[in-house]
Structures are given as structure tokens and as C-alpha cells.
Design a protein around this motif. Structure first.
Motif, PDB file in Angstrom:
ATOM      1  N   TRP A 189     -80.559  11.932 -28.375  1.00 23.99           N
ATOM      2  CA  TRP A 189     -79.717  11.134 -27.671  1.00 23.99           C
ATOM      3  C   TRP A 189     -78.950  12.090 -26.662  1.00 23.99           C
ATOM      4  CZ3 TRP A 189     -81.248   6.266 -28.301  1.00 23.99           C
ATOM      5  CH2 TRP A 189     -81.535   5.898 -29.535  1.00 23.99           C
ATOM      6  N   THR A 190     -78.822  11.427 -25.539  1.00 24.00           N
ATOM      7  CA  THR A 190     -77.726  12.115 -24.461  1.00 24.00           C
ATOM      8  C   THR A 190     -76.352  11.189 -24.996  1.00 24.00           C
ATOM      9  OG1 THR A 190     -78.104  10.283 -22.702  1.00 24.00           O
ATOM     10  CG2 THR A 190     -79.154  12.450 -22.970  1.00 24.00           C
ATOM     11  N   ALA A 191     -75.238  11.583 -24.375  1.00 27.09           N
ATOM     12  CA  ALA A 191     -74.059  10.774 -24.569  1.00 27.09           C
ATOM     13  C   ALA A 191     -73.958   9.248 -23.842  1.00 27.09           C
ATOM     14  CB  ALA A 191     -72.943  11.585 -24.225  1.00 27.09           C
ATOM     15  N   ASP A 192     -74.393   9.347 -23.068  1.00 21.93           N
ATOM     16  CA  ASP A 192     -74.628   8.081 -22.160  1.00 21.93           C
ATOM     17  C   ASP A 192     -75.766   6.999 -22.797  1.00 21.93           C
ATOM     18  OD1 ASP A 192     -72.854   8.641 -20.223  1.00 21.93           O
ATOM     19  OD2 ASP A 192     -74.405   9.283 -18.652  1.00 21.93           O
ATOM     20  N   THR A 193     -76.650   7.667 -23.165  1.00 27.47           N
ATOM     21  CA  THR A 193     -77.817   6.645 -23.947  1.00 27.47           C
ATOM     22  C   THR A 193     -77.293   6.288 -25.559  1.00 27.47           C
ATOM     23  OG1 THR A 193     -79.126   8.629 -24.766  1.00 27.47           O
ATOM     24  CG2 THR A 193     -79.700   7.490 -22.842  1.00 27.47           C
ATOM     25  N   LEU A 194     -76.588   7.242 -26.116  1.00 27.43           N
ATOM     26  CA  LEU A 194     -76.197   6.667 -27.383  1.00 27.43           C
ATOM     27  C   LEU A 194     -75.070   5.788 -27.120  1.00 27.43           C
ATOM     28  CD1 LEU A 194     -76.271   6.870 -30.665  1.00 27.43           C
ATOM     29  CD2 LEU A 194     -74.820   8.944 -30.256  1.00 27.43           C
ATOM     30  N   ARG A 195     -74.188   5.911 -26.344  1.00 21.33           N
ATOM     31  CA  ARG A 195     -73.055   4.905 -26.103  1.00 21.33           C
ATOM     32  C   ARG A 195     -73.655   3.743 -25.882  1.00 21.33           C
ATOM     33  NH1 ARG A 195     -70.642   7.849 -22.833  1.00 21.33           N
ATOM     34  NH2 ARG A 195     -68.799   8.584 -24.176  1.00 21.33           N
ATOM     35  N   PHE A 230     -72.663   9.743 -34.203  1.00 18.63           N
ATOM     36  CA  PHE A 230     -71.676   9.218 -33.360  1.00 18.63           C
ATOM     37  C   PHE A 230     -70.667  10.477 -32.821  1.00 18.63           C
ATOM     38  CE2 PHE A 230     -72.957   5.633 -35.820  1.00 18.63           C
ATOM     39  CZ  PHE A 230     -73.931   4.783 -34.859  1.00 18.63           C
ATOM     40  N   GLY A 231     -70.208  11.021 -33.866  1.00 17.67           N
ATOM     41  CA  GLY A 231     -68.984  11.717 -33.744  1.00 17.67           C
ATOM     42  C   GLY A 231     -69.473  13.032 -32.999  1.00 17.67           C
ATOM     43  N   ALA A 232     -70.800  13.596 -33.482  1.00 16.83           N
ATOM     44  CA  ALA A 232     -71.302  14.829 -32.959  1.00 16.83           C
ATOM     45  C   ALA A 232     -71.640  14.498 -31.348  1.00 16.83           C
ATOM     46  CB  ALA A 232     -72.603  15.479 -33.897  1.00 16.83           C
ATOM     47  N   THR A 233     -72.227  13.547 -31.049  1.00 17.41           N
ATOM     48  CA  THR A 233     -72.741  13.340 -29.682  1.00 17.41           C
ATOM     49  C   THR A 233     -71.746  12.708 -28.768  1.00 17.41           C
ATOM     50  OG1 THR A 233     -74.964  12.723 -30.692  1.00 17.41           O
ATOM     51  CG2 THR A 233     -74.453  12.075 -28.456  1.00 17.41           C
ATOM     52  N   LEU A 234     -70.598  11.876 -29.284  1.00 11.47           N
ATOM     53  CA  LEU A 234     -69.700  11.397 -28.174  1.00 11.47           C
ATOM     54  C   LEU A 234     -68.267  11.777 -28.618  1.00 11.47           C
ATOM     55  CD1 LEU A 234     -71.209   7.607 -28.566  1.00 11.47           C
ATOM     56  CD2 LEU A 234     -71.378   9.057 -26.656  1.00 11.47           C
ATOM     57  N   GLY A 235     -68.041  12.624 -29.662  1.00  6.70           N
ATOM     58  CA  GLY A 235     -66.714  12.926 -30.088  1.00  6.70           C
ATOM     59  C   GLY A 235     -65.771  11.709 -30.315  1.00  6.70           C
ATOM     60  N   GLU A 236     -64.596  11.668 -30.266  1.00 11.12           N
ATOM     61  CA  GLU A 236     -63.767  10.582 -30.877  1.00 11.12           C
ATOM     62  C   GLU A 236     -63.894   9.359 -30.128  1.00 11.12           C
ATOM     63  OE1 GLU A 236     -59.777  11.679 -32.468  1.00 11.12           O
ATOM     64  OE2 GLU A 236     -59.054  10.300 -30.775  1.00 11.12           O
ATOM     65  N   SER A 237     -64.424   9.469 -28.979  1.00 19.56           N
ATOM     66  CA  SER A 237     -64.318   8.418 -27.803  1.00 19.56           C
ATOM     67  C   SER A 237     -65.229   7.423 -27.989  1.00 19.56           C
ATOM     68  CB  SER A 237     -64.849   8.981 -26.562  1.00 19.56           C
ATOM     69  OG  SER A 237     -66.240   9.235 -26.390  1.00 19.56           O
ATOM     70  N   TYR A 238     -66.144   7.493 -29.267  1.00 22.99           N
ATOM     71  CA  TYR A 238     -67.110   6.597 -29.613  1.00 22.99           C
ATOM     72  C   TYR A 238     -66.414   5.309 -30.476  1.00 22.99           C
ATOM     73  CZ  TYR A 238     -67.433   7.537 -34.625  1.00 22.99           C
ATOM     74  OH  TYR A 238     -67.102   7.386 -36.129  1.00 22.99           O
ATOM     75  N   ILE A 239     -65.159   5.736 -30.874  1.00 24.20           N
ATOM     76  CA  ILE A 239     -64.436   4.638 -31.712  1.00 24.20           C
ATOM     77  C   ILE A 239     -63.606   3.848 -30.632  1.00 24.20           C
ATOM     78  CG2 ILE A 239     -62.217   4.466 -33.179  1.00 24.20           C
ATOM     79  CD1 ILE A 239     -62.962   7.507 -34.303  1.00 24.20           C
ATOM     80  N   ALA A 240     -63.217   4.205 -29.565  1.00 22.70           N
ATOM     81  CA  ALA A 240     -62.399   3.501 -28.496  1.00 22.70           C
ATOM     82  C   ALA A 240     -63.714   2.680 -27.998  1.00 22.70           C
ATOM     83  CB  ALA A 240     -61.904   4.415 -27.640  1.00 22.70           C
ATOM     84  N   ASP A 241     -64.675   3.095 -27.804  1.00 20.32           N
ATOM     85  CA  ASP A 241     -65.759   2.310 -27.169  1.00 20.32           C
ATOM     86  C   ASP A 241     -66.271   1.130 -27.655  1.00 20.32           C
ATOM     87  OD1 ASP A 241     -65.610   3.974 -24.657  1.00 20.32           O
ATOM     88  OD2 ASP A 241     -67.435   5.547 -25.591  1.00 20.32           O
ATOM     89  N   ALA A 242     -66.535   1.553 -29.142  1.00 17.11           N
ATOM     90  CA  ALA A 242     -66.945   0.453 -30.161  1.00 17.11           C
ATOM     91  C   ALA A 242     -65.654  -0.845 -30.228  1.00 17.11           C
ATOM     92  CB  ALA A 242     -67.113   0.994 -31.641  1.00 17.11           C
ATOM     93  N   PHE A 243     -64.671  -0.574 -30.315  1.00 18.37           N
ATOM     94  CA  PHE A 243     -63.515  -1.351 -30.250  1.00 18.37           C
ATOM     95  C   PHE A 243     -63.547  -2.319 -29.028  1.00 18.37           C
ATOM     96  CE2 PHE A 243     -61.964   0.802 -34.141  1.00 18.37           C
ATOM     97  CZ  PHE A 243     -61.050  -0.236 -34.925  1.00 18.37           C
ATOM     98  N   ARG A 244     -63.495  -1.595 -27.864  1.00 19.10           N
ATOM     99  CA  ARG A 244     -63.450  -2.253 -26.592  1.00 19.10           C
ATOM    100  C   ARG A 244     -64.614  -3.190 -26.753  1.00 19.10           C
ATOM    101  NH1 ARG A 244     -61.445   2.922 -24.221  1.00 19.10           N
ATOM    102  NH2 ARG A 244     -59.037   2.632 -24.005  1.00 19.10           N
ATOM    103  N   ALA A 245     -66.026  -2.802 -27.271  1.00 21.71           N
ATOM    104  CA  ALA A 245     -67.209  -3.784 -26.908  1.00 21.71           C
ATOM    105  C   ALA A 245     -66.937  -4.845 -28.015  1.00 21.71           C
ATOM    106  CB  ALA A 245     -68.284  -2.868 -27.409  1.00 21.71           C
ATOM    107  N   ALA A 246     -66.204  -4.695 -28.940  1.00 20.90           N
ATOM    108  CA  ALA A 246     -65.893  -5.774 -30.113  1.00 20.90           C
ATOM    109  C   ALA A 246     -65.227  -6.856 -29.495  1.00 20.90           C
ATOM    110  CB  ALA A 246     -65.563  -5.427 -31.513  1.00 20.90           C
ATOM    111  N   ARG A 247     -64.061  -6.156 -28.940  1.00 22.68           N
ATOM    112  CA  ARG A 247     -62.818  -6.895 -28.305  1.00 22.68           C
ATOM    113  C   ARG A 247     -63.515  -8.215 -27.133  1.00 22.68           C
ATOM    114  NH1 ARG A 247     -59.422  -8.096 -30.594  1.00 22.68           N
ATOM    115  NH2 ARG A 247     -57.490  -6.828 -30.542  1.00 22.68           N
TER     116      ARG A 247
END
Length: 446
Positions: free
Chosen positions: A123-129, A168-185
Motif C-alpha cells: 500500500w501507499t498511504a493514499d491507497t490504504l487510507r 495502518f499504524g506503519a503506513t499512515l501513522g496516527e492519522s489513520y485514527i482521525a481519518d477513521a473517526f471522521r469517516a464514521a461520523r
């Protein structure tokens, strides 16, 4: 520092005025009704394929919230990219709706139980996100308005409180957590969104890491509504700092919940172990009830026949509220008794205030105040209570104090037997504890 925090937790329980519990209510009412009367939910994880017969009846009667044990995890719903199988999740949600139960969605983004195409992809960061947020959006949208709480991100931290190096952590760092929450909201603005982890029940390195993570997310405007504490506990090891830990997260402005409670023991189970387990379950319930923003408690399976513990911890088990034959264990009574309503003291008798004035590793000092609530003088008084976690009275003053098992009796001395209307007297004692030191929840006073 830890000792000071433990002491602070005890002091937060100070000035706890309690009155006799209504035992009949606890015996007759289902757990879900007792919990609702206290303003919390009591949930259970279930296995969707077992929701028939006595298993289904117990799940429906006793619990007002349902968590699918596996049916909503990524490998169950999207084992092939873009191809979704909702059969298992739909079954659990339909069961909950048929029995007026909340649903806790578990879980959207987790390092475990991932399909191989996610875990082993390049994965690249963009594709995994994109893959991650598409999955979150699709699942949350399907159950929009039907799932009350989502464990959006599960187990993101290492034991030392640092970010886990999952895909997720290795590819996106901590930002994946914020991205997941925003998508869920965006997919369901009404659902409560939680981050959930284990070994965060006590104040320590991992819970400190979670605390800092939640503060960072809130500072970034991430729509996080709550923090889940899994509480897979060992007999006799309910953290003394659990209530204080829940409270410090609640003070950040988020809800808290105990999301996966079980309390395992070395087999075989004995009467003594089961009695201690009863006290431990009660202690966890008390910790939640003591924190205004604790939304509720979910047990991770309600029967030993459906518990994950024996498969992961050989030689251990008996971790739930019911035995393999769906018979309630003492732990059931511990939960029911803690949730039971209380009745006011009869007029003309007395009330009791129990205060832990200091606490240290293995020991504590408590003061008990007896107040005359009537219009005539008390000419002699006796106070009785149960030490909920097996604490022992070692030394007492200003009262004659005896203890048999968990039951403690304190009787006046000659110089403090008479208490005028509206007046009070106090006695104290030193005690010992192991595992946890929750305050008593019910006193009799006459």
C-alpha cells in the motif's frame, strides 16, 4: 506517583452515604431493568449463530445492549475487496431490534482479524487510507440509525502506550485514527464513536498513552465520543485505580464504558473463587456507577460455554456470569446486588457515611460516621456492612468491631452510645486489602 493516584481514587469514594439495598428487587428484576434504573446499560457480546433457545432467551431477557462477537469484524464482512457479506451482522442487529436492545458495533478498524488482502497488501498511504475509509463508510452507512455505538478503532496502542505498528499504524501513522473517526461520523452523525483497548483499565503507561491520544484527537477536532475499556481481568486483580482512571477520561469531556468485561480464574472453579469473582464483578460495576459519564458495562459473553478464555488461556476459564448450563453464578448476584435500588433509612434510626481517609499498598484507614436522622435520641447503635472485596479489619477505635468473612459489625462503646437527634458520632479502623479496595455499598444501622 501511582501510590498517590491510588490514594486519590480512594478519597474520591469518600463521604459515600449508603442505605440498605433492596435485595428482593435484585432477585426479581432482570439485569437490564436494574441497569436502566441506574441510568446505565448492561450489555453482552453474543455469537450470532447461537441466538436460539435458552441462549437467546437469556441474552434477550437480561441484557439491553448487544455486541456481535465477530460478525462485524473486517474479515467477516469484506473478506474480498469490495464484496460484502452482511448475513451474520444482520442477524445480530435484527435480534437486538426485536428485543429493544442497543447495538454496539465491533469493530471497524483493527489490526487483527483482517482479511489477508488488507494485511498483506502493498500500500501507499493514499491507497490504504482510501481502502480503510471506504470500508468504514460502507459498514456504518449500512447500519445507520441502527447501531448506537461503534468501536471505530480497536487496540491502537502497544503496552507502553505508543502507537501499534499495524498495517495502518506503519503506513499512515496516527492519522489513520482521525481519518477513521471522521469517516464514521460522516456515515452516521448520530452514532456514538469510541476508541477501544485492553490493559487500559488501571492508571499506568498504556492508559496514559490512551489519555494523551484522546487529548490529541480532541484538540484536532476529531469526532470521538467515548473511550472503551475492555477489562479482561484476572480473579482478585480489579485495579484499585479503575474508578479514578475512568473519571480522568470522563473529565476530558468524553463518555467512558467497560466494553468487554470478563474475570477469569485458574480452573477448577471453587466456591471460594466464585465468591471472590462475585466481589470483583461488583467492584467493576461500582466503578462505572461512580462516574457520571460511564455509559454502561458489557460482559464479553455471558455464559462459560461461549467464552473465549479457555482457548487463549489454557487451564483458565469460568470467567462469565453464567455456567455452561446457563445457570447464574454468584457473579450474577454480585452485579444484580450492585445495581439494585436502595431504600431510605427508617425515620428515627440513623444513616452512615463511610470515608477512606488514606490508602497505601495493601492497607487503608477508614472513618465511619453514624448520624441520628430521627427526632429522639439513639441509646446505643450497631452498624453492619460487607467488605465487598474481602478487605479485613485489623484495628479499630471508638467502636467494638468484629468481622466474620466479609460481614463486619461495629457497636458503640459506653462513652458514645447516646446520639442526640441530628447529632453524630464517628469511629475508625485500619484495614488490609489485596487487588482492590472498593467502598461498601450498603449499611444497616440501628
Amino acid at each position: 506517583m501511582l501510590r498517590r493516584l491510588i490514594a486519590a481514587a480512594a478519597l474520591l469514594a469518600a463521604a459515600l452515604t449508603t442505605t440498605p439495598a433492596t435485595a428482593a428487587a435484585a432477585a426479581d428484576a432482570p439485569l437490564r431493568d436494574l441497569a436502566a434504573a441506574r441510568g446505565v446499560y448492561l450489555g453482552t457480546a453474543v455469537t450470532g449463530g447461537k441466538l436460539t433457545g435458552g441462549y437467546a432467551d437469556t441474552a434477550a431477557t437480561q441484557f439491553d445492549s448487544i455486541t456481535p462477537g465477530n460478525e462485524m469484524k473486517w474479515d467477516a464482512v469484506e473478506s474480498v475487496r469490495g464484496q460484502f457479506d452482511w448475513a451474520g451482522a444482520d442477524r445480530v442487529v435484527a435480534f437486538a431490534e426485536a428485543h429493544a436492545q442497543k447495538v454496539r458495533g465491533h469493530t471497524l478498524v483493527w489490526h487483527s482479524q483482517l482479511p489477508s488482502w488488507v494485511n498483506n497488501g502493498t500500500w501507499t498511504a493514499d491507497t490504504l487510507r482510501t481502502v480503510m475509509t471506504d470500508h468504514v463508510t460502507t459498514e456504518v452507512s449500512r447500519y445507520k440509525g441502527r447501531v448506537d455505538h461503534w468501536d471505530v478503532v480497536n487496540e491502537p496502542l502497544n503496552e507502553d502506550g505508543t502507537l501499534r505498528r499495524s498495517v495502518f499504524g506503519a503506513t499512515l501513522g496516527e492519522s489513520y485514527i482521525a481519518d477513521a473517526f471522521r469517516a464514521a461520523r460522516a456515515a452516521d452523525p448520530a452514532a456514538k464513536l469510541y476508541v477501544n483497548d485492553y490493559s487500559t483499565d488501571a492508571i499506568g503507561a498504556k492508559s496514559d498513552g490512551m489519555y494523551d491520544l484522546v487529548k490529541r484527537l480532541l484538540a484536532q477536532g476529531v469526532p470521538i465520543d467515548g473511550v472503551g475499556f475492555q477489562a479482561h481481568l484476572i480473579l482478585g486483580q480489579v485495579p484499585a485505580s479503575m474508578e479514578a482512571n475512568l473519571r480522568r477520561f470522563a473529565d476530558l469531556g468524553v463518555d467512558v464504558a467497560v466494553t468487554e468485561l470478563d474475570i477469569r480464574m485458574t480452573l477448577p472453579a471453587t466456591a471460594e473463587k466464585l465468591d471472590r469473582q462475585k466481589s470483583d464483578y461488583a467492584a467493576v460495576m461500582r466503578a462505572c456507577l461512580a462516574v457520571t459519564r460511564c455509559a454502561g458495562v458489557t460482559v464479553w459473553g455471558f455464559t462459560d460455554s461461549d467464552s473465549w478464555i479457555p482457548d487463549f488461556f489454557p487451564g483458565e476459564g469460568a470467567a462469565t456470569l453464567y455456567d455452561e448450563g446457563l445457570n447464574p453464578k454468584p457473579a450474577y448476584a454480585g452485579v444484580a446486588g450492585t445495581l439494585a435500588p436502595t431504600t431510605p433509612p427508617p425515620a428515627g434510626v440513623c444513616s452512615v457515611t463511610y470515608t477512606v481517609t488514606s490508602q497505601w499498598a495493601g492497607g487503608f484507614t477508614a472513618q465511619v460516621t453514624v448520624r441520628n436522622t430521627g427526632t429522639t435520641a439513639l441509646n446505643g447503635w450497631t452498624v453492619r456492612w460487607a467488605q465487598p472485596a474481602g478487605q479485613r479489619v485489623a484495628q479499630a477505635w471508638n467502636a467494638a468491631v468484629t468481622q466474620t468473612g466479609e460481614e463486619v459489625t461495629a457497636t458503640h462503646l459506653s462513652y458514645n452510645a447516646t446520639v442526640p437527634p441530628g447529632g453524630s458520632t464517628a469511629f475508625g479502623f485500619n484495614g488490609t486489602w489485596t487487588g482492590s479496595n472498593p467502598p461498601p455499598t450498603a449499611f444497616t444501622c440501628a
